[in-house]
Design an enzyme around this catalytic site. Structure first.
Site, PDB file in Angstrom:
ATOM      1  N   CYS A  75       0.872  -1.061  -0.123  1.00 56.74           N
ATOM      2  CA  CYS A  75       0.063   0.011  -0.111  1.00 56.74           C
ATOM      3  C   CYS A  75       0.680   1.295   0.107  1.00 56.74           C
ATOM      4  O   CYS A  75       1.707   1.573   0.901  1.00 56.74           O
ATOM      5  CB  CYS A  75      -1.066   0.025   1.247  1.00 56.74           C
ATOM      6  SG  CYS A  75      -1.964   1.423   1.572  1.00 56.74           S
ATOM      7  N   CYS A 186      -1.227   3.594  -6.771  1.00 57.36           N
ATOM      8  CA  CYS A 186      -1.918   3.029  -5.563  1.00 57.36           C
ATOM      9  C   CYS A 186      -2.244   1.149  -6.008  1.00 57.36           C
ATOM     10  O   CYS A 186      -2.545   1.239  -7.115  1.00 57.36           O
ATOM     11  CB  CYS A 186      -3.380   3.569  -5.287  1.00 57.36           C
ATOM     12  SG  CYS A 186      -4.446   2.731  -4.333  1.00 57.36           S
TER      13      CYS A 186
END
Length: 265
Positions: A75, A186
Site C-alpha cells: 500500500c 495505488c
C-alpha cells in the site's frame, strides 16, 4: 533467526494489495503468504498518518505473532505513513514498502509529461515530493488525486458504469495535458488496466511497481538466507471487515478462492 519455511506477511488497506500478492506468488511460488486486508478501515488515503501508523503497527504485530520472516506493505499510503516507524520497531525484519514508479516513468516518457494517479495521502506526502526531486527534475509531472476510486474497486465490480465514468474523469485531463506515461500510484489501480486499455492510446505507457516489489522481496530474502525451498506455498487471508465479502471478491481479483478469517479490530 527465522526459518526459511516461515511465511511472509503482506498487508493493504483493502484488496488492492492482491495485485502485489499475485506478483510475489508468480516470482516466489514456494513462499507461504499471509495477507491482511484492512477493509474495515479502508480507504487509508483520506486518513491521518497517525491513524495509519496505528493500523500498520497492529497488523505488523499480528504478522510477528504468526512467525512471519518478512513483511510487505502493499500500500503506497501505508508505506508513506508507517514504513520508517515499522523499521524502527523491527530493525532486523526484512520490510518492503511501495512507492510510485517515478524513476521508471521519467525514463520512459517521450513527451516529457508524466501523469500520476494516486490517493491524496500519497500525493501530499514528503516521501512523494522527495521522489519527484530525485528523479523527475527533467520532466513535467501532473498529479491526479482519485477520491472514491478505491472504494469502487473494493466492491469487486470492475466494469460498472460508475467506475468507468469516475476513472475517465481522472484520466482525461492527464491525456489532454500531453501525458504519454501514467503511473498507477495505488496498489488498487492495476485492477483497472482492462478499463484503461480502452481509454488511453496504445502508445501511452501504464506503469505500476508490483513486480519491482516482488523482486525487492526476493533480494532481501536471499540476502538473509530466507528464501523458501519447495514445495509450493499457499496463501491465507484475513480481513477486518466481513470475511464473506472478501471470499466473494477473491475469485474476481485473485482468480482463486481462498480461506478468509476475521482479523480482530
Amino acid at each position: 533467526m527465522a526459518e526459511r519455511s516461515a511465511p511472509v506477511g503482506v498487508m493493504d488497506s483493502g484488496v488492492g494489495g492482491l495485485s502485489v500478492l499475485a506478483e510475489i506468488q508468480r516470482l516466489l511460488p514456494n513462499e507461504t503468504l499471509l495477507y491482511v486486508a484492512d477493509c474495515g478501515h479502508v480507504p487509508y488515503g483520506e486518513k491521518s498518518p497517525d491513524y495509519i501508523r496505528q493500523r500498520c503497527r497492529h497488523i505488523a504485530g499480528f504478522f510477528h505473532e504468526q512467525g512471519a520472516k518478512a513483511m510487505v506493505l502493499a500500500c503506497n499510503t501505508a508505506t508513506v505513513a508507517a514504513v520508517a516507524d515499522l523499521r524502527e520497531l523491527y530493525p532486523t525484519w526484512p520490510l518492503v514498502g511501495m512507492e510510485p514508479a517515478v524513476k521508471p516513468a521519467a525514463a520512459a516518457t517521450r513527451s516529457g509529461v508524466v501523469g500520476v494517479l494516486a490517493t491524496t495521502g500519497t500525493l501530499q506526502s514528503a516521501k512523494f515530493a522527495a521522489l519527484l526531486d530525485r528523479f523527475a527534475n527533467d520532466v513535467q509531472v501532473i498529479t491526479q488525486p482519485c477520491p472514491g476510486l478505491v472504494e469502487l474497486i473494493e466492491t469487486g465490480d470492475l466494469t460498472s458504469p460508475v467506475l468507468r465514468q469516475m476513472l475517465w474523469g481522472y484520466v482525461q485531463p492527464l491525456l489532454a495535458a500531453g501525458c504519454d506515461t501514467l503511473i498507477l500510484g495505488c496498489t488498487h489501480y492495476p485492477f483497472l488496466r482492462p478499463l484503461l486499455a480502452g481509454m488511453v492510446p496504445a502508445d501511452v505507457a501504464v506503469i505500476d511497481t508490483g513486480a519491482a516489489v516482488a523482486r525487492q522481496l526476493q533480494r532481501l530474502l536471499g540476502a538473509n538466507d530466507l528464501l523458501a525451498e519447495g514445495p509450493a506455498g499457499d496463501a491465507r487471508f484475513w480481513t477486518s471487515a466481513d470475511p464473506e465479502i472478501l471470499r466473494k471478491i477473491l475469485p474476481v481479483l485473485w482468480h482463486k478462492c481462498g480461506d478468509v478469517q476475521s482479523f480482530a479490530l
